[in-house]
Write an enzyme that holds these catalytic residues in place. Structure first.
Site, PDB file in Angstrom:
ATOM      1  N   SER A 109       2.997  90.171  82.104  1.00 31.33           N
ATOM      2  CA  SER A 109       1.770  88.874  82.255  1.00 31.33           C
ATOM      3  C   SER A 109       0.700  89.356  82.123  1.00 31.33           C
ATOM      4  CB  SER A 109       1.493  89.077  84.073  1.00 31.33           C
ATOM      5  OG  SER A 109       1.396  88.128  84.534  1.00 31.33           O
TER       6      SER A 109
ATOM      7  N   TYR B  15      -1.485  91.529  92.800  1.00 31.68           N
ATOM      8  CA  TYR B  15      -0.659  91.552  91.803  1.00 31.68           C
ATOM      9  C   TYR B  15      -1.141  91.601  90.147  1.00 31.68           C
ATOM     10  CZ  TYR B  15       3.738  89.621  88.086  1.00 31.68           C
ATOM     11  OH  TYR B  15       4.190  89.011  87.664  1.00 31.68           O
TER      12      TYR B  15
END
Length: 229
Positions: free
Chosen positions: A132, A146
């Site tokens: 990501s 995250y």
């Protein structure tokens, strides 16, 4: 080259499902890891191998052995299963972090470990980890936990790339921004402005088809204007 074989986790929805369908139509043989296996509607020939895979259960070796028994080779790993707990690093507890590390980092490492020898066998193995942009920067406090796991995913990719280089294994961290999946439905952005999962799939196909002497370590994809991303 004989028909290549890819193992894809998280293949029942979102990015994993888009990648699986794209590769299927490119002629790949697929072993799809799903928590609840269900044959995709586009697999009208029954070519896909389905495995009941839960990234928290340590099933990677069994999955690899079953895929090898079916196809006789493994050319690519694409662990797409991922989870997000939207908490900052202060309010979260260790269990929150452990759960995300298990799925986002430990499971892909175990899958690579289980498939390492088959990936080496043909001199052109490929590992695509779904990281990501949160693995490259921390854009908000709420995504901090995250981001920790996705930074680890990027580090895992580079570690595999270093380890497998001389045996022809090329690893790439695909780092998208906001993608239109179930995970982002509560985000403050219209779905039409998010990245289409099919665009991620097309990028993965490009990376898988690159020769050994054209390796890409990180592939960043964004739907908003950010410096350097």
């Amino acid at each position: 080259m004989d028909t290549r074989v890819a193992l894809i986790s998280g293949a029942n929805r979102g990015i994993g499902a888009a990648i699986a369908e794209y590769l299927y139509h490119q002629g790949w043989q697929l072993s799809l890891g799903m928590r609840t296996p269900k044959r995709p509607k586009w697999d009208d020939e029954g070519r896909c191998h389905l495995f009941a895979y839960d990234a928290t259960k340590g099933q990677e070796q069994a999955w690899v052995e079953e895929a090898l028994a079916r196809f006789g080779r493994i050319d690519a790993l694409i662990p797409s299963a991922g989870i997000m707990t939207p908490k900052n690093v202060i309010e979260a507890c260790d269990d929150d972090l452990d759960a995300m590390m298990e799925v986002n980092v430990k499971a892909p490492r175990r899958l690579a470990q289980a498939a390492w020898e088959p990936l080496k066998a043909h001199g052109c193995g490929r590992v695509i980890l779904l990281a990501s942009l949160s693995g490259l920067r921390v854009k908000s406090a709420g995504a901090g936990l995250y981001a920790m796991t996705k930074h680890a995913t990027v580090a895992l990719t580079h570690s595999l790339r270093q380890l497998g280089w001389d045996d022809g294994i090329r690893a790439t961290a695909v780092c998208p921004g906001m993608v239109n999946t179930d995970m982002t439905q509560n985000a403050d952005m219209p779905n039409a402005e998010k990245i289409d999962p099919n665009a991620i799939a097309a990028s993965v196909v490009l990376l898988l088809n690159l020769p050994n002497n054209s390796s890409v370590a990180e592939f960043n994809i964004n739907c908003t204007l950010e410096p350097c991303y």
